[in-house]
Each structure stands twice: as C-alpha cells, then as structure tokens.
Write a protein that holds these residues in place. Structure first.
Motif, PDB file in Angstrom:
ATOM      1  N   VAL A 157       1.009  -1.109   0.108  1.00 40.41           N
ATOM      2  CA  VAL A 157       0.033  -0.024   0.177  1.00 40.41           C
ATOM      3  C   VAL A 157       0.894   1.349   0.044  1.00 40.41           C
ATOM      4  O   VAL A 157       2.012   1.132   0.347  1.00 40.41           O
ATOM      5  N   GLU A 158       0.396   2.377  -0.687  1.00 42.04           N
ATOM      6  CA  GLU A 158       1.055   3.646  -0.624  1.00 42.04           C
ATOM      7  C   GLU A 158       0.164   4.712   0.122  1.00 42.04           C
ATOM      8  O   GLU A 158      -1.008   4.646  -0.063  1.00 42.04           O
ATOM      9  N   LEU A 159       0.798   5.405   0.947  1.00 46.98           N
ATOM     10  CA  LEU A 159      -0.119   6.399   1.791  1.00 46.98           C
ATOM     11  C   LEU A 159      -0.351   7.773   0.729  1.00 46.98           C
ATOM     12  O   LEU A 159       0.971   8.300   0.400  1.00 46.98           O
ATOM     13  N   VAL A 160      -1.239   7.901   0.374  1.00 49.63           N
ATOM     14  CA  VAL A 160      -1.448   9.235  -0.600  1.00 49.63           C
ATOM     15  C   VAL A 160      -2.409  10.219   0.088  1.00 49.63           C
ATOM     16  O   VAL A 160      -3.197  10.002   0.719  1.00 49.63           O
ATOM     17  N   PRO A 161      -1.900  11.519  -0.205  1.00 46.89           N
ATOM     18  CA  PRO A 161      -2.526  12.534   0.473  1.00 46.89           C
ATOM     19  C   PRO A 161      -3.972  12.749  -0.272  1.00 46.89           C
ATOM     20  O   PRO A 161      -4.231  12.667  -1.285  1.00 46.89           O
ATOM     21  N   ALA A 162      -5.030  12.880   0.638  1.00 43.34           N
ATOM     22  CA  ALA A 162      -6.484  12.880   0.142  1.00 43.34           C
ATOM     23  C   ALA A 162      -7.251  13.648   1.337  1.00 43.34           C
ATOM     24  O   ALA A 162      -6.662  13.747   2.375  1.00 43.34           O
ATOM     25  N   GLN A 163      -8.262  14.043   0.798  1.00 47.73           N
ATOM     26  CA  GLN A 163      -9.127  15.048   1.494  1.00 47.73           C
ATOM     27  C   GLN A 163     -10.626  13.895   1.768  1.00 47.73           C
ATOM     28  O   GLN A 163     -11.120  13.173   0.897  1.00 47.73           O
ATOM     29  N   HIS A 164     -10.941  13.618   2.988  1.00 48.22           N
ATOM     30  CA  HIS A 164     -12.181  12.813   3.223  1.00 48.22           C
ATOM     31  C   HIS A 164     -13.240  13.508   2.789  1.00 48.22           C
ATOM     32  O   HIS A 164     -13.656  14.661   3.323  1.00 48.22           O
ATOM     33  N   LEU A 165     -13.966  12.847   2.172  1.00 51.61           N
ATOM     34  CA  LEU A 165     -15.334  13.533   1.638  1.00 51.61           C
ATOM     35  C   LEU A 165     -16.692  12.893   2.470  1.00 51.61           C
ATOM     36  O   LEU A 165     -17.668  13.427   2.096  1.00 51.61           O
ATOM     37  N   GLY A 166     -16.317  11.945   2.982  1.00 55.39           N
ATOM     38  CA  GLY A 166     -17.506  11.471   3.522  1.00 55.39           C
ATOM     39  C   GLY A 166     -18.069  10.144   2.905  1.00 55.39           C
ATOM     40  O   GLY A 166     -17.784   9.804   1.601  1.00 55.39           O
ATOM     41  N   ASP A 167     -18.826   9.295   3.497  1.00 53.58           N
ATOM     42  CA  ASP A 167     -19.440   7.982   2.844  1.00 53.58           C
ATOM     43  C   ASP A 167     -18.312   7.028   2.177  1.00 53.58           C
ATOM     44  O   ASP A 167     -18.538   6.487   1.148  1.00 53.58           O
ATOM     45  N   GLY A 168     -17.132   7.240   2.828  1.00 49.69           N
ATOM     46  CA  GLY A 168     -16.092   6.267   2.389  1.00 49.69           C
ATOM     47  C   GLY A 168     -15.311   7.058   1.027  1.00 49.69           C
ATOM     48  O   GLY A 168     -14.424   6.240   0.463  1.00 49.69           O
ATOM     49  N   ASN A 169     -15.726   8.091   0.842  1.00 44.67           N
ATOM     50  CA  ASN A 169     -15.096   8.782  -0.388  1.00 44.67           C
ATOM     51  C   ASN A 169     -13.980   9.484  -0.046  1.00 44.67           C
ATOM     52  O   ASN A 169     -13.938  10.416   0.957  1.00 44.67           O
ATOM     53  N   TRP A 170     -12.954   9.723  -0.980  1.00 46.40           N
ATOM     54  CA  TRP A 170     -11.813  10.352  -0.732  1.00 46.40           C
ATOM     55  C   TRP A 170     -11.264  11.289  -2.093  1.00 46.40           C
ATOM     56  O   TRP A 170     -11.646  10.686  -3.215  1.00 46.40           O
ATOM     57  N   LEU A 171     -11.143  12.474  -1.906  1.00 45.98           N
ATOM     58  CA  LEU A 171     -10.511  13.106  -2.974  1.00 45.98           C
ATOM     59  C   LEU A 171      -8.972  13.075  -2.839  1.00 45.98           C
ATOM     60  O   LEU A 171      -8.394  13.592  -2.031  1.00 45.98           O
ATOM     61  N   VAL A 172      -8.468  12.445  -4.144  1.00 44.25           N
ATOM     62  CA  VAL A 172      -6.972  12.341  -4.142  1.00 44.25           C
ATOM     63  C   VAL A 172      -6.326  13.641  -4.671  1.00 44.25           C
ATOM     64  O   VAL A 172      -6.482  14.300  -5.463  1.00 44.25           O
ATOM     65  N   LEU A 173      -5.294  14.249  -3.637  1.00 48.10           N
ATOM     66  CA  LEU A 173      -4.708  15.344  -3.860  1.00 48.10           C
ATOM     67  C   LEU A 173      -3.509  15.418  -4.417  1.00 48.10           C
ATOM     68  O   LEU A 173      -3.096  16.483  -5.110  1.00 48.10           O
ATOM     69  N   ARG A 174      -2.723  14.371  -4.681  1.00 43.78           N
ATOM     70  CA  ARG A 174      -1.493  14.099  -5.385  1.00 43.78           C
ATOM     71  C   ARG A 174      -1.428  12.863  -6.046  1.00 43.78           C
ATOM     72  O   ARG A 174      -1.789  11.976  -5.159  1.00 43.78           O
TER      73      ARG A 174
END
Length: 165
Positions: free
Chosen positions: A25-42
């Motif tokens: 696994v890779e730790l990727v910067p992201a913003q939690h949007l709720g409902d298990g969804n994430w916005l990938v930042l990089r």
C-alpha cells in the motif's frame, strides 16, 4: 486588520500498489469527503489507475483496494531514470529540473519524487500529443529512462480506459 492564512489540512489514504512486480500500500494525500469517498490530492508515486483530482471509494483500507467514483480530469505520468541512475539523488533532481518546467507549461505539476522516480499530474486538456512529446524528448535526453501513463490504460487488458471522452 488581522490577516489570517487558511491552511488546508488533509489526511492520507491507503491505496493498493499492484503491478510491476510490486505490491503493498502507498499512503496518498487525500481529503475525506464522507461516505468512504476520498479526493486524491496528489498523484501517487507507485499506485496505478488514479491521479490527483480523482474521487475514490476505499473498499478495504487494510489492503488499499479502491474504486474510482469519478475522474478529476488529470493524467498521471511516472518517469523512471535509467538503471544506472536509479539510486542517484542528484540525477533525479537534475532530470526533474529539466522536465518539470515543460510540464508546468501544460498546466501540470510534479506531484512527487524519490530516487529514480518522478510522478507528474497533467490536465488531460493539454492533449496526449503534447504530453507524449515532453516525455519522448526526455527519453532522448536521458537514455535508458522510461515513462508511462498510470491512469490511462486498463491494467488487465491494456485497453484505453477512455474516461476523458
């Protein structure tokens, strides 16, 4: 009047790394949007099938499996130095310094680098010919180097994903 700087905070999400003989696994910067969804930042350095701006849903956080909910309109490109330069931090910096200004001209950015590897995020509107021209010139300038799109082709079939159409 007091001026305040707003600092954007973000988390990291585990994203599965598969292919090229690598897994984990890779730790990727992201913003939690709720409902298990994430916005990938990089765009990730190693994980495939996603780029900055994509919204993903984590299926299994422990192993990093995910599904793409929506595309953010960006292409992710990995650039690998030649085998002779993989462990050379000066070579990595030198190559990044040559390629990055050309990517920036297309509206893109360098999202990450480690010895021997860089990942770029470029808006798909820049056009595939313009993107490919930059990296073809870089291959000519740095013999033995390789590059690849990470979110354009299906990992199993090799067929274009066509999300940009």
């Amino acid at each position: 009047m007091e001026e305040r700087t707003k600092v954007m905070t973000h988390d990291h999400v585990n994203v599965a790394v598969e292919g090229s003989g690598t897994s984990g696994v890779e730790l990727v910067p992201a913003q939690h949007l709720g409902d298990g969804n994430w916005l990938v930042l990089r765009s990730p350095l190693y994980a495939l099938q996603l780029a900055a701006g994509d919204t993903i849903r984590i299926v299994n956080n422990e192993v990093g499996t995910f599904e793409v909910v929506s595309r953010g309109g960006n292409v992710a490109v990995q650039f690998y130095l030649s085998e002779n330069e993989l462990d050379d931090p000066q070579a990595t910096t030198s190559v990044a310094n040559r390629i990055t200004p050309k990517v920036v001209e297309l509206g893109g950015r360098l999202d990450g680098q480690t010895m021997g590897l860089m990942v770029y995020t470029i808006p798909v509107e820049a056009g595939f010919p313009a993107i490919e021209n930059i990296f073809a010139m870089a291959i000519d300038e740095f013999p033995g180097a390789q590059w690849q799109y990470t979110n354009i082709y299906d990992m199993t079939t090799g067929e274009p994903l066509c999300w940009w159409e």
